[in-house]
Motif scaffolding. Sequence first.
Motif, PDB file in Angstrom:
ATOM      1  N   THR A  14      -2.624   3.947  -5.674  1.00  0.00           N
ATOM      2  CA  THR A  14      -2.866   5.277  -4.827  1.00  0.00           C
ATOM      3  C   THR A  14      -2.862   6.610  -5.669  1.00  0.00           C
ATOM      4  OG1 THR A  14      -0.882   5.947  -4.184  1.00  0.00           O
ATOM      5  CG2 THR A  14      -2.045   4.500  -2.677  1.00  0.00           C
ATOM      6  N   PRO A  17       0.926  -1.343   0.052  1.00  0.00           N
ATOM      7  CA  PRO A  17      -0.133  -0.138  -0.012  1.00  0.00           C
ATOM      8  C   PRO A  17       0.867   1.212   0.006  1.00  0.00           C
ATOM      9  CG  PRO A  17      -0.908  -1.687   1.596  1.00  0.00           C
ATOM     10  CD  PRO A  17       0.268  -2.132   1.060  1.00  0.00           C
ATOM     11  N   ARG A  18       2.000   1.140   0.463  1.00  0.00           N
ATOM     12  CA  ARG A  18       2.888   2.325   0.504  1.00  0.00           C
ATOM     13  C   ARG A  18       4.300   2.268  -0.317  1.00  0.00           C
ATOM     14  NH1 ARG A  18      -1.244   3.919   1.682  1.00  0.00           N
ATOM     15  NH2 ARG A  18      -1.840   4.826   3.734  1.00  0.00           N
ATOM     16  N   SER A  31      -8.925  11.497  -7.604  1.00  0.00           N
ATOM     17  CA  SER A  31      -8.991  10.086  -7.770  1.00  0.00           C
ATOM     18  C   SER A  31     -10.334   9.423  -8.415  1.00  0.00           C
ATOM     19  CB  SER A  31      -9.073   9.504  -6.302  1.00  0.00           C
ATOM     20  OG  SER A  31     -10.411  10.150  -5.566  1.00  0.00           O
ATOM     21  N   TYR A  80      -1.159  -2.489  -5.319  1.00  0.00           N
ATOM     22  CA  TYR A  80      -2.097  -1.393  -4.598  1.00  0.00           C
ATOM     23  C   TYR A  80      -1.864  -0.091  -5.378  1.00  0.00           C
ATOM     24  CZ  TYR A  80      -2.293  -5.123  -0.930  1.00  0.00           C
ATOM     25  OH  TYR A  80      -2.528  -6.119  -0.093  1.00  0.00           O
ATOM     26  N   PRO A 116      -8.833   5.248  -6.180  1.00  0.00           N
ATOM     27  CA  PRO A 116      -7.887   5.133  -5.326  1.00  0.00           C
ATOM     28  C   PRO A 116      -7.369   6.327  -4.258  1.00  0.00           C
ATOM     29  CG  PRO A 116      -7.119   5.199  -7.537  1.00  0.00           C
ATOM     30  CD  PRO A 116      -8.679   5.094  -7.315  1.00  0.00           C
ATOM     31  N   THR A 117      -7.267   6.368  -3.261  1.00  0.00           N
ATOM     32  CA  THR A 117      -6.479   7.586  -2.384  1.00  0.00           C
ATOM     33  C   THR A 117      -5.340   7.158  -1.800  1.00  0.00           C
ATOM     34  OG1 THR A 117      -7.841   7.327  -0.547  1.00  0.00           O
ATOM     35  CG2 THR A 117      -8.681   8.557  -2.259  1.00  0.00           C
ATOM     36  N   THR A 118      -4.718   8.072  -1.501  1.00  0.00           N
ATOM     37  CA  THR A 118      -3.566   7.902  -0.592  1.00  0.00           C
ATOM     38  C   THR A 118      -3.956   7.278   0.745  1.00  0.00           C
ATOM     39  OG1 THR A 118      -2.387   9.502  -1.643  1.00  0.00           O
ATOM     40  CG2 THR A 118      -1.324   9.044   0.383  1.00  0.00           C
ATOM     41  N   PRO A 147      -6.003   2.928  -0.277  1.00  0.00           N
ATOM     42  CA  PRO A 147      -5.274   2.392  -1.561  1.00  0.00           C
ATOM     43  C   PRO A 147      -6.443   1.400  -1.849  1.00  0.00           C
ATOM     44  CG  PRO A 147      -3.493   2.491  -0.065  1.00  0.00           C
ATOM     45  CD  PRO A 147      -4.809   2.687   0.701  1.00  0.00           C
TER      46      PRO A 147
END
Length: 411
Positions: A223, A187-188, A229, A221, A259-261, A264
Amino acid sequence: MRSTRNPSEEYSFYWLFLTSATAVLLQALGVASIAIPSSNCYALDNSSHIYDFSGWIGNPFEYDGKDSDLVVRFCKDVESRSQTGYVDFGRFDKSNFFVAGSGHVNFVQDFYNGDLINCEHSYDKMGRTAQVNIICGSCPNGKCKGGLGCICNVTYESACRVLVELAIPCEKQGLRVFEGFTVGFHPRSWEIVYNGMTQLGFEKSHHEFSFGTEPSHVAFYMTAIASLSNLVQKPTVKVFPEHGLEVRLSGSGANGSPPTTLSPTMLMVDWRCEKAQDTPYEVEITIPVESYAPIQFTLTKMCEHRQNEGGDATRGWAVFGVISCVFIVSSILFCCGGFVYKTRVKNLRGLDALPGMTFLSACLETVSGGGHGYSRPEDLNNSFVNQASWERPPASAQGTSRTSERTYGSI
Protein backbone atom coordinates in the motif's frame (compact mmCIF):
# COMPACT_ATOMS: atom_id res chain seq x y z
CA MET A 1 39.79 4.77 -46.38
CA ARG A 2 41.57 6.08 -43.33
CA SER A 3 39.68 7.54 -40.40
CA THR A 4 39.92 11.29 -40.04
CA ARG A 5 39.19 11.21 -36.29
CA ASN A 6 41.87 12.80 -34.17
CA PRO A 7 43.49 10.29 -31.77
CA SER A 8 43.07 12.76 -28.93
CA GLU A 9 39.35 13.06 -29.70
CA GLU A 10 39.01 9.29 -29.78
CA TYR A 11 40.82 9.03 -26.46
CA SER A 12 38.57 11.70 -24.97
CA PHE A 13 35.49 9.87 -26.20
CA TYR A 14 36.51 6.58 -24.61
CA TRP A 15 37.54 8.35 -21.42
CA LEU A 16 34.16 10.08 -21.18
CA PHE A 17 32.37 6.79 -21.81
CA LEU A 18 34.44 5.00 -19.16
CA THR A 19 33.89 7.80 -16.65
CA SER A 20 30.14 7.84 -17.22
CA ALA A 21 29.87 4.06 -16.96
CA THR A 22 31.90 4.07 -13.74
CA ALA A 23 29.71 6.80 -12.28
CA VAL A 24 26.56 4.89 -13.12
CA LEU A 25 28.01 1.71 -11.67
CA LEU A 26 29.08 3.40 -8.45
CA GLN A 27 25.70 5.05 -8.15
CA ALA A 28 24.00 1.70 -8.60
CA LEU A 29 26.24 0.07 -6.02
CA GLY A 30 25.68 2.96 -3.63
CA VAL A 31 21.91 2.65 -3.69
CA ALA A 32 20.76 1.26 -0.37
CA SER A 33 17.46 0.66 1.30
CA ILE A 34 16.32 2.05 4.63
CA ALA A 35 15.98 -0.30 7.57
CA ILE A 36 14.25 0.62 10.80
CA PRO A 37 16.85 2.17 13.19
CA SER A 38 18.00 0.21 16.20
CA SER A 39 16.06 2.51 18.56
CA ASN A 40 13.10 4.90 18.58
CA CYS A 41 15.49 7.85 18.77
CA TYR A 42 15.33 8.90 15.12
CA ALA A 43 13.56 11.57 13.08
CA LEU A 44 12.41 12.49 9.58
CA ASP A 45 12.91 16.07 8.48
CA ASN A 46 10.58 18.15 6.30
CA SER A 47 12.05 16.58 3.15
CA SER A 48 11.52 13.00 4.45
CA HIS A 49 15.26 12.39 5.00
CA ILE A 50 16.06 10.26 8.03
CA TYR A 51 18.30 11.23 10.97
CA ASP A 52 19.34 8.50 13.36
CA PHE A 53 20.12 9.74 16.89
CA SER A 54 20.51 6.30 18.49
CA GLY A 55 24.03 7.18 19.64
CA TRP A 56 22.72 10.19 21.57
CA ILE A 57 20.37 8.31 23.89
CA GLY A 58 20.86 9.35 27.52
CA ASN A 59 23.38 12.10 26.71
CA PRO A 60 22.83 14.83 29.40
CA PHE A 61 22.53 18.56 28.70
CA GLU A 62 22.36 20.82 31.78
CA TYR A 63 21.12 24.40 32.04
CA ASP A 64 22.04 26.57 35.04
CA GLY A 65 18.98 28.61 35.97
CA LYS A 66 18.15 31.00 38.78
CA ASP A 67 15.75 28.73 40.62
CA SER A 68 16.87 25.32 39.43
CA ASP A 69 19.14 23.44 37.07
CA LEU A 70 17.27 21.91 34.18
CA VAL A 71 18.66 18.68 32.72
CA VAL A 72 17.67 17.07 29.42
CA ARG A 73 18.74 13.48 28.98
CA PHE A 74 18.43 12.98 25.24
CA CYS A 75 15.57 10.62 24.31
CA LYS A 76 15.17 9.80 28.01
CA ASP A 77 13.58 12.47 30.21
CA VAL A 78 13.58 16.10 31.36
CA GLU A 79 13.94 17.08 35.00
CA SER A 80 14.54 20.15 37.12
CA ARG A 81 17.06 19.77 39.95
CA SER A 82 17.37 21.93 43.06
CA GLN A 83 18.42 21.68 46.68
CA THR A 84 15.03 20.29 47.62
CA GLY A 85 15.31 17.50 45.06
CA TYR A 86 14.23 17.16 41.44
CA VAL A 87 10.96 17.50 39.58
CA ASP A 88 10.22 15.20 36.66
CA PHE A 89 8.95 17.01 33.56
CA GLY A 90 8.17 13.91 31.55
CA ARG A 91 9.78 11.07 29.70
CA PHE A 92 10.46 10.65 26.00
CA ASP A 93 7.32 9.57 24.15
CA LYS A 94 8.46 6.56 22.16
CA SER A 95 5.20 6.24 20.26
CA ASN A 96 5.56 9.64 18.54
CA PHE A 97 9.35 9.57 18.02
CA PHE A 98 10.54 12.89 16.63
CA VAL A 99 8.59 15.31 14.50
CA ALA A 100 9.99 17.86 12.07
CA GLY A 101 10.09 21.46 13.26
CA SER A 102 9.64 24.77 11.52
CA GLY A 103 11.67 27.94 11.14
CA HIS A 104 15.04 27.68 12.86
CA VAL A 105 13.87 24.57 14.76
CA ASN A 106 14.75 21.35 12.95
CA PHE A 107 13.11 18.76 15.22
CA VAL A 108 10.74 18.60 18.18
CA GLN A 109 10.74 16.07 21.01
CA ASP A 110 7.83 15.68 23.44
CA PHE A 111 8.13 14.40 26.99
CA TYR A 112 4.99 13.31 28.87
CA ASN A 113 3.76 11.78 32.15
CA GLY A 114 5.87 13.75 34.60
CA ASP A 115 5.17 14.48 38.27
CA LEU A 116 1.50 14.87 39.20
CA ILE A 117 1.89 17.09 42.30
CA ASN A 118 -0.29 20.14 41.68
CA CYS A 119 -0.39 19.15 37.99
CA GLU A 120 -2.95 16.37 38.04
CA HIS A 121 -5.22 18.13 35.55
CA SER A 122 -2.62 19.76 33.32
CA TYR A 123 -2.01 18.91 29.67
CA ASP A 124 -4.81 16.40 29.28
CA LYS A 125 -4.17 14.93 32.74
CA MET A 126 -0.63 13.85 31.89
CA GLY A 127 1.06 15.71 34.72
CA ARG A 128 4.16 17.77 34.01
CA THR A 129 5.32 17.83 30.38
CA ALA A 130 8.24 19.23 28.42
CA GLN A 131 8.88 20.14 24.79
CA VAL A 132 12.45 20.15 23.49
CA ASN A 133 13.06 22.09 20.28
CA ILE A 134 16.22 20.81 18.62
CA ILE A 135 18.38 23.11 16.51
CA CYS A 136 21.00 21.58 14.23
CA GLY A 137 24.05 23.78 14.77
CA SER A 138 24.51 26.55 17.30
CA CYS A 139 22.12 28.69 19.30
CA PRO A 140 20.59 31.78 17.64
CA ASN A 141 22.17 34.01 20.29
CA GLY A 142 25.63 32.68 19.45
CA LYS A 143 25.90 30.61 22.58
CA CYS A 144 27.25 27.08 22.54
CA LYS A 145 29.38 26.87 19.41
CA GLY A 146 30.92 23.50 18.69
CA GLY A 147 31.24 20.58 21.07
CA LEU A 148 28.34 18.29 21.84
CA GLY A 149 25.88 21.14 22.09
CA CYS A 150 24.03 22.85 24.92
CA ILE A 151 20.69 24.23 26.05
CA CYS A 152 20.14 27.69 24.57
CA ASN A 153 17.05 28.78 26.46
CA VAL A 154 14.43 27.52 28.93
CA THR A 155 10.90 28.93 29.13
CA TYR A 156 8.29 27.88 31.69
CA GLU A 157 4.84 28.17 30.16
CA SER A 158 3.45 27.20 33.57
CA ALA A 159 4.52 25.32 36.63
CA CYS A 160 3.53 22.14 34.79
CA ARG A 161 5.06 22.72 31.34
CA VAL A 162 8.50 23.82 30.15
CA LEU A 163 9.91 24.63 26.71
CA VAL A 164 13.59 23.88 26.08
CA GLU A 165 15.73 24.98 23.14
CA LEU A 166 18.60 22.57 22.52
CA ALA A 167 21.39 23.06 19.95
CA ILE A 168 23.41 20.03 18.85
CA PRO A 169 25.55 19.05 15.86
CA CYS A 170 22.95 16.87 14.12
CA GLU A 171 23.82 13.56 12.58
CA LYS A 172 24.53 13.27 8.87
CA GLN A 173 21.43 13.44 6.73
CA GLY A 174 20.29 9.98 5.73
CA LEU A 175 18.39 8.62 2.73
CA ARG A 176 14.99 9.89 1.71
CA VAL A 177 12.20 7.74 3.12
CA PHE A 178 9.12 6.93 1.04
CA GLU A 179 6.68 7.65 3.85
CA GLY A 180 3.35 5.84 3.97
CA PHE A 181 4.54 2.75 2.07
CA THR A 182 3.80 -0.64 3.66
CA VAL A 183 4.35 -4.31 2.82
CA GLY A 184 2.62 -7.06 4.79
CA PHE A 185 1.15 -10.54 4.65
CA HIS A 186 -2.38 -9.10 4.59
CA PRO A 187 -3.91 -6.06 2.86
CA ARG A 188 -4.01 -4.14 6.16
CA SER A 189 -0.76 -5.25 7.81
CA TRP A 190 2.88 -4.13 7.64
CA GLU A 191 5.11 -6.88 9.03
CA ILE A 192 7.72 -6.43 6.28
CA VAL A 193 7.84 -2.67 5.59
CA TYR A 194 6.26 0.12 7.63
CA ASN A 195 6.26 3.80 6.68
CA GLY A 196 8.90 3.15 4.00
CA MET A 197 11.35 1.38 6.35
CA THR A 198 12.11 -2.34 6.43
CA GLN A 199 11.20 -3.88 9.76
CA LEU A 200 13.37 -6.00 12.04
CA GLY A 201 13.67 -9.57 10.77
CA PHE A 202 13.56 -8.67 7.08
CA GLU A 203 16.34 -6.08 6.79
CA LYS A 204 18.78 -8.99 6.35
CA SER A 205 18.80 -12.78 6.48
CA HIS A 206 17.46 -14.17 9.76
CA HIS A 207 17.16 -17.92 10.31
CA GLU A 208 14.36 -17.47 12.84
CA PHE A 209 12.31 -15.60 10.22
CA SER A 210 12.90 -18.13 7.44
CA PHE A 211 10.27 -19.85 5.32
CA GLY A 212 10.15 -23.65 5.19
CA THR A 213 10.82 -25.94 2.23
CA GLU A 214 7.28 -26.98 1.35
CA PRO A 215 5.47 -23.65 0.71
CA SER A 216 5.82 -23.08 -3.03
CA HIS A 217 4.74 -19.45 -2.89
CA VAL A 218 4.11 -16.54 -0.53
CA ALA A 219 1.98 -13.44 -1.12
CA PHE A 220 2.70 -9.87 -0.01
CA TYR A 221 0.38 -6.86 -0.11
CA MET A 222 1.66 -3.34 -0.77
CA THR A 223 0.00 0.00 0.00
CA ALA A 224 1.06 3.60 -0.53
CA ILE A 225 -0.32 7.13 -0.39
CA ALA A 226 -2.56 7.51 -3.43
CA SER A 227 -0.98 10.79 -4.56
CA LEU A 228 2.49 9.16 -4.61
CA SER A 229 1.57 5.64 -5.70
CA ASN A 230 2.61 6.25 -9.32
CA LEU A 231 6.23 6.60 -8.15
CA VAL A 232 6.40 2.88 -7.31
CA GLN A 233 8.13 0.88 -10.05
CA LYS A 234 8.49 -2.81 -10.92
CA PRO A 235 10.33 -4.88 -8.29
CA THR A 236 13.45 -6.92 -8.95
CA VAL A 237 14.77 -10.02 -7.19
CA LYS A 238 18.22 -11.40 -6.42
CA VAL A 239 19.02 -14.80 -4.91
CA PHE A 240 22.12 -15.73 -2.90
CA PRO A 241 23.57 -18.20 -3.78
CA GLU A 242 22.53 -17.56 -7.38
CA HIS A 243 21.90 -21.22 -8.23
CA GLY A 244 19.78 -23.74 -6.37
CA LEU A 245 16.54 -21.79 -5.80
CA GLU A 246 14.27 -20.75 -8.65
CA VAL A 247 12.33 -17.57 -7.85
CA ARG A 248 9.69 -15.82 -9.96
CA LEU A 249 7.56 -12.75 -9.21
CA SER A 250 3.94 -12.42 -10.28
CA GLY A 251 0.79 -10.52 -9.38
CA SER A 252 -0.29 -6.91 -9.84
CA GLY A 253 2.63 -5.69 -7.73
CA ALA A 254 5.12 -7.41 -10.02
CA ASN A 255 3.62 -5.58 -13.02
CA GLY A 256 4.22 -2.16 -11.45
CA SER A 257 0.58 -1.36 -10.73
CA PRO A 258 0.28 1.66 -8.38
CA PRO A 259 -0.60 0.48 -4.85
CA THR A 260 -2.98 2.54 -2.74
CA THR A 261 -4.46 2.20 0.71
CA LEU A 262 -7.90 1.38 -0.66
CA SER A 263 -6.57 -0.89 -3.44
CA PRO A 264 -3.45 -2.77 -2.29
CA THR A 265 -1.42 -4.58 -4.93
CA MET A 266 -0.31 -8.18 -4.45
CA LEU A 267 3.24 -9.39 -5.02
CA MET A 268 3.41 -13.16 -5.37
CA VAL A 269 6.79 -14.85 -4.84
CA ASP A 270 6.90 -18.32 -6.40
CA TRP A 271 9.97 -20.32 -5.43
CA ARG A 272 11.12 -23.91 -5.89
CA CYS A 273 14.12 -25.67 -4.34
CA GLU A 274 16.32 -27.13 -7.05
CA LYS A 275 19.24 -27.91 -4.77
CA ALA A 276 19.15 -28.80 -1.08
CA GLN A 277 21.59 -27.18 1.32
CA ASP A 278 22.05 -26.73 5.05
CA THR A 279 22.24 -22.93 4.97
CA PRO A 280 19.17 -20.96 3.87
CA TYR A 281 18.87 -19.04 0.62
CA GLU A 282 18.60 -15.25 0.72
CA VAL A 283 15.98 -13.71 -1.56
CA GLU A 284 16.48 -9.95 -1.84
CA ILE A 285 13.52 -8.03 -3.28
CA THR A 286 14.03 -4.41 -4.32
CA ILE A 287 11.15 -2.05 -5.19
CA PRO A 288 12.48 1.12 -6.85
CA VAL A 289 10.70 4.38 -6.00
CA GLU A 290 11.25 7.47 -8.10
CA SER A 291 13.06 10.28 -6.18
CA TYR A 292 13.22 8.16 -3.01
CA ALA A 293 15.43 5.43 -1.61
CA PRO A 294 14.32 2.01 -2.86
CA ILE A 295 12.27 -0.32 -0.72
CA GLN A 296 14.28 -3.45 -0.03
CA PHE A 297 13.69 -6.49 2.14
CA THR A 298 15.25 -9.94 2.45
CA LEU A 299 13.39 -13.25 2.65
CA THR A 300 15.07 -16.37 3.99
CA LYS A 301 14.13 -19.68 2.35
CA MET A 302 15.08 -23.13 3.64
CA CYS A 303 15.67 -25.96 1.17
CA GLU A 304 15.99 -29.21 3.11
CA HIS A 305 15.30 -31.29 -0.01
CA ARG A 306 14.85 -30.82 -3.73
CA GLN A 307 11.36 -30.06 -5.02
CA ASN A 308 10.35 -31.66 -8.32
CA GLU A 309 8.99 -29.35 -10.96
CA GLY A 310 5.24 -29.59 -11.08
CA GLY A 311 5.13 -31.42 -7.77
CA ASP A 312 1.53 -30.40 -7.23
CA ALA A 313 0.56 -31.77 -10.64
CA THR A 314 2.33 -35.04 -9.86
CA ARG A 315 0.40 -35.39 -6.64
CA GLY A 316 -2.79 -34.60 -8.57
CA TRP A 317 -2.09 -37.37 -11.06
CA ALA A 318 -1.33 -39.75 -8.19
CA VAL A 319 -4.72 -38.98 -6.61
CA PHE A 320 -6.38 -39.43 -10.01
CA GLY A 321 -4.65 -42.80 -10.41
CA VAL A 322 -5.87 -44.01 -7.03
CA ILE A 323 -9.43 -42.93 -7.81
CA SER A 324 -9.25 -44.62 -11.22
CA CYS A 325 -7.97 -47.83 -9.65
CA VAL A 326 -10.79 -47.85 -7.13
CA PHE A 327 -13.30 -47.24 -9.93
CA ILE A 328 -11.91 -50.12 -12.01
CA VAL A 329 -12.00 -52.54 -9.07
CA SER A 330 -15.54 -51.46 -8.22
CA SER A 331 -16.60 -51.95 -11.84
CA ILE A 332 -15.15 -55.46 -11.93
CA LEU A 333 -16.96 -56.38 -8.73
CA PHE A 334 -20.16 -54.87 -10.10
CA CYS A 335 -19.75 -56.89 -13.32
CA CYS A 336 -19.22 -60.11 -11.41
CA GLY A 337 -22.21 -59.44 -9.17
CA GLY A 338 -24.38 -58.55 -12.12
CA PHE A 339 -23.31 -61.66 -14.03
CA VAL A 340 -24.07 -63.96 -11.09
CA TYR A 341 -27.41 -62.28 -10.46
CA LYS A 342 -28.41 -62.46 -14.13
CA THR A 343 -27.45 -66.13 -14.35
CA ARG A 344 -29.47 -67.06 -11.28
CA VAL A 345 -32.52 -65.14 -12.53
CA LYS A 346 -32.39 -66.92 -15.88
CA ASN A 347 -32.04 -70.31 -14.18
CA LEU A 348 -35.01 -69.57 -11.96
CA ARG A 349 -37.12 -68.66 -14.99
CA GLY A 350 -35.99 -71.78 -16.83
CA LEU A 351 -34.27 -69.83 -19.60
CA ASP A 352 -31.16 -71.07 -21.27
CA ALA A 353 -28.10 -68.92 -21.42
CA LEU A 354 -27.79 -66.85 -24.48
CA PRO A 355 -25.86 -68.62 -27.22
CA GLY A 356 -22.22 -67.66 -27.39
CA MET A 357 -22.39 -65.29 -24.41
CA THR A 358 -19.14 -65.07 -22.54
CA PHE A 359 -18.25 -63.56 -19.21
CA LEU A 360 -16.89 -60.44 -20.84
CA SER A 361 -20.00 -59.81 -22.95
CA ALA A 362 -22.17 -60.29 -19.88
CA CYS A 363 -20.12 -57.72 -18.02
CA LEU A 364 -20.40 -55.25 -20.87
CA GLU A 365 -24.13 -55.79 -21.04
CA THR A 366 -24.51 -55.36 -17.31
CA VAL A 367 -22.41 -52.15 -17.14
CA SER A 368 -24.07 -50.65 -20.21
CA GLY A 369 -27.49 -51.10 -18.67
CA GLY A 370 -28.60 -53.96 -20.95
CA GLY A 371 -29.19 -53.09 -24.58
CA HIS A 372 -27.07 -49.90 -24.79
CA GLY A 373 -23.93 -51.63 -26.07
CA TYR A 374 -23.18 -53.56 -29.21
CA SER A 375 -25.35 -56.72 -29.38
CA ARG A 376 -26.38 -59.29 -31.94
CA PRO A 377 -29.72 -58.84 -33.73
CA GLU A 378 -31.29 -61.76 -31.95
CA ASP A 379 -30.29 -60.35 -28.57
CA LEU A 380 -31.94 -57.04 -29.41
CA ASN A 381 -35.05 -58.81 -30.45
CA ASN A 382 -35.20 -60.96 -27.33
CA SER A 383 -34.77 -57.94 -25.11
CA PHE A 384 -37.43 -56.03 -27.03
CA VAL A 385 -39.89 -58.97 -26.66
CA ASN A 386 -39.14 -59.37 -22.98
CA GLN A 387 -39.52 -55.63 -22.41
CA ALA A 388 -42.80 -55.49 -24.28
CA SER A 389 -44.18 -58.45 -22.38
CA TRP A 390 -43.05 -56.89 -19.09
CA GLU A 391 -44.55 -53.50 -19.75
CA ARG A 392 -47.78 -54.69 -21.40
CA PRO A 393 -49.25 -57.67 -19.50
CA PRO A 394 -52.52 -59.27 -20.61
CA ALA A 395 -55.72 -57.56 -19.56
CA SER A 396 -56.69 -60.35 -17.17
CA ALA A 397 -53.27 -60.41 -15.56
CA GLN A 398 -53.25 -56.65 -15.27
CA GLY A 399 -56.53 -56.58 -13.48
CA THR A 400 -55.44 -59.32 -11.09
CA SER A 401 -52.23 -57.56 -10.19
CA ARG A 402 -54.08 -54.37 -9.37
CA THR A 403 -56.36 -56.14 -6.94
CA SER A 404 -53.65 -58.17 -5.23
CA GLU A 405 -50.68 -55.74 -5.18
CA ARG A 406 -50.13 -52.07 -4.47
CA THR A 407 -46.80 -50.55 -5.45
CA TYR A 408 -45.29 -47.27 -4.17
CA GLY A 409 -46.91 -44.33 -5.88
CA SER A 410 -49.89 -46.29 -7.33
CA ILE A 411 -53.45 -45.17 -6.94
